[in-house]
Enzyme design. Structure first.
Site, PDB file in Angstrom:
ATOM      1  N   GLY A 193      41.872  30.359 -88.054  1.00 57.00           N
ATOM      2  CA  GLY A 193      41.990  31.739 -88.550  1.00 57.00           C
ATOM      3  C   GLY A 193      42.629  32.824 -88.260  1.00 57.00           C
ATOM      4  N   ASP A 194      43.599  32.324 -86.980  1.00 59.86           N
ATOM      5  CA  ASP A 194      44.366  33.267 -86.725  1.00 59.86           C
ATOM      6  C   ASP A 194      45.598  32.610 -86.283  1.00 59.86           C
ATOM      7  OD1 ASP A 194      45.489  35.556 -85.164  1.00 59.86           O
ATOM      8  OD2 ASP A 194      43.202  35.598 -85.009  1.00 59.86           O
TER       9      ASP A 194
END
Ligand SMILES: *[C@@H]1O[C@H](CO)[C@@H](O)[C@H](O)[C@H]1NC(C)=O
Ligand SMILES: *[C@@H]1O[C@H](CO)[C@@H](O)[C@H](O)[C@H]1NC(C)=O
Ligand SMILES: *[C@@H]1O[C@H](CO)[C@@H](O)[C@H](O)[C@H]1NC(C)=O
Ligand SMILES: *[C@@H]1O[C@H](CO)[C@@H](O)[C@H](O)[C@H]1NC(C)=O
Length: 478
Positions: free
Chosen positions: A261-262
């Site tokens: 997610g990052d």
């Protein structure tokens, strides 16, 4: 006389019989012992091999997924701390689901996970001791006060290995992500593996799932190998960065597959006035054969916390699929520090928003006291030999108005735009540099110099010291 002889013979026969039985039984015992040895023998390549190995089971470990093993980990490791540097020690985690809170490693030590071993991170907040914020950040990332200790933590160590036959560490992060979104966190979320002020580190052959936040965070450390790691987290989970070398020297990241997610890899070195004061750069970093899927972030990010400086980063054979950007430099006024001597080659990208992205106004300050005169120095950034397909914008390169980012060099890069791509593929402000053999045609600030200037984007031909380190073949049977 005859009778006597007969009874003597009987005795002898009995004795022989008993002896036979005993030998038979013995051979059975030794056979089963052998079987046990064969079933738990394993080998791997390590920076060092260990003379003493124990199993978590011998210290009260229960692999039922429900019983807490925090004490078992702590007592096993405390028992092993008696071995010196010559002998070294290893904790073997067998197949099973081992629920645990945070525990700390020691020097000259290996944590080894069986292929069917799963460390399940506890969701009980009492299992997570709180420690001070990092000095180069001045505060925690999620909350100012302090930070929960990482699941596997070590500080001031030397010669540490965390490895396994692709065993799993499951951060069970959903509860932490919820608390983050609901702004309920009192302290900064824990990471899965953090080693601080340490030297000679190997993290290899593991699968990391659902971290509460960052996955692997070596900080203020040197001589680090991170190899053969699979990292998976939902693509919308908050701050689940893959690997974050932070104020580290001489680091190698190889053969990693990351969905997150990052940022898949985020290179850092401290935040604003705290990072400037601490002044500990990340330098000598090589990244090879990384595959990244991160629809909302970068394949490799440099910053945004880069106030201690980032220098000499080499990345090669990188694949990005369905990822927001390829290489991203993030910085801001107040960061100070530098990002320089960055080299990337042989990168393949499919379905991207940007191939290249540089942001000089990232903002995101530790507090209001940052120095408005602390300008970052961004220079000598080299990208070459890349192919990208289905890209919305080729590049968005934005420096700072009184602080241009210089010596940007891009060569032999072919970017195929997406059907719905923006009309203008390049956006450039406050940058200087050159290109050669780049399509679509770059912005005016990056004029095409013709192929003879390709040399300017050359990749270093020497090796970093970490590439000279040969791993030893270690084999164990317990
Ligand atoms: C990774 O696992 C392979 C076996 O699958 C082994 O040969 C290798 O030594 C391991 N590498 C490291 C760095 O642990
Ligand atoms: C660890 O090392 C750092 C840097 O050398 C030092 O400042 C710190 O006091 C050490 N911490 C411990 C717990 O020894
Ligand atoms: C390790 O396990 C993960 C998750 O099951 C898998 O995707 C990956 O291919 C495995 N890696 C190796 C080298 O076997
Ligand atoms: C250009 O890059 C491609 C890979 O994207 C590579 O195969 C080719 O050799 C490069 N050409 C030169 C002249 O370096």
């Amino acid at each position: 006389m005859e009778l006597l002889w007969k009874s003597h013979m009987m005795k002898v026969i009995k004795l022989v019989y008993v002896l036979l039985l005993v030998t038979l039984m013995n051979s059975k015992v030794s056979e089963s012992k052998k079987e046990k040895i064969i079933s738990t023998s394993f080998e791997y390549n390590g920076i060092n091999c260990r003379a003493n190995s124990v199993s978590l089971k011998d210290f009260g470990g229960v692999g039922d997924g429900k019983t807490s093993n925090t004490k078992a980990f702590q007592s096993a490791i405390s028992h092993l701390s008696k071995y010196d540097s010559e002998e070294g020690s290893q904790l073997y985690v067998p197949a099973g689901k081992w629920l645990t809170g945070s525990f700390s490693l020691i020097s000259h030590f290996t944590l080894y996970l069986h292929k069917d071993a799963v460390l399940l991170a506890s969701q009980d907040v009492k299992e997570w001791p709180v420690i001070k914020p990092l000095p180069s950040y001045g505060r925690g990332r999620d909350a100012a006060a302090g930070r929960y200790t990482s699941l596997i933590f070590g500080t001031n160590l030397t010669d540490v290995i965390v490895t396994g036959d692709n065993g799993t560490i499951d951060g069970q992060g959903s509860k932490w992500w919820q608390q983050f979104h609901q702004k309920k966190l009192k302290y900064t979320r824990p990471y899965l593996i953090e080693l601080m002020f340490s030297d000679n580190i190997q993290i290899s052959n593991l699968t990391l799932l659902n971290s509460p936040s960052w996955n692997i965070h070596p900080v203020y450390s040197s001589n680090i190998i991170i190899k053969g790691i699979t990292i998976i987290a939902p693509i919308r989970s908050p701050n689940t960065d893959g690997i974050n070398p932070d104020s580290c020297t001489n680091t190698k990241i190889e053969d990693c597959y990351i969905v997150s997610g990052d940022d898949c890899v985020a290179v850092k070195s401290g935040w604003d006035e705290y990072g400037i004061k601490f002044g500990w750069p990340t330098k000598q970093l090589v990244i090879r054969r990384l595959t990244c899927i991160s629809p909302y972030s970068a394949t490799i990010a440099l910053g945004s916390e880069m106030s201690g400086g980032i220098q000499d980063v080499r990345a090669e054979d990188i694949t990005a699929v369905h990822t927001e950007s390829g290489i991203r430099i993030k910085t801001a006024v107040g960061r100070g520090g530098y990002v320089k001597d960055i080299y990337v080659k042989r990168m393949t990208m499919h379905t991207m928003k940007w191939a290249f992205w540089i942001t000089g106004n990232y903002g995101s300050h530790a507090d209001k006291n940052y120095d408005h005169n602390a300008l970052p120095e961004i220079k000598n950034i080299n990208y070459r030999d890349m192919v990208a397909e289905d890209v919305a914008m080729a590049a968005n390169l934005e420096g700072i108005s009184n602080d241009p980012f210089t010596q940007i060099c891009i060569s032999n890069v072919t970017i195929s735009m997406a059907a719905k791509a923006k009309k203008q593929p390049w956006t450039c402000n406050d940058i200087e540099g050159i290109t050669s053999g780049v399509t679509p045609k770059p912005c005016g600030l990056l004029p095409d110099q013709g192929t003879e200037k390709i040399k300017d984007c050359d990749f270093p031909s020497d090796y970093l010291p970490i590439d000279m380190l040969e791993l030893k073949k270690c084999s164990y049977s317990i």
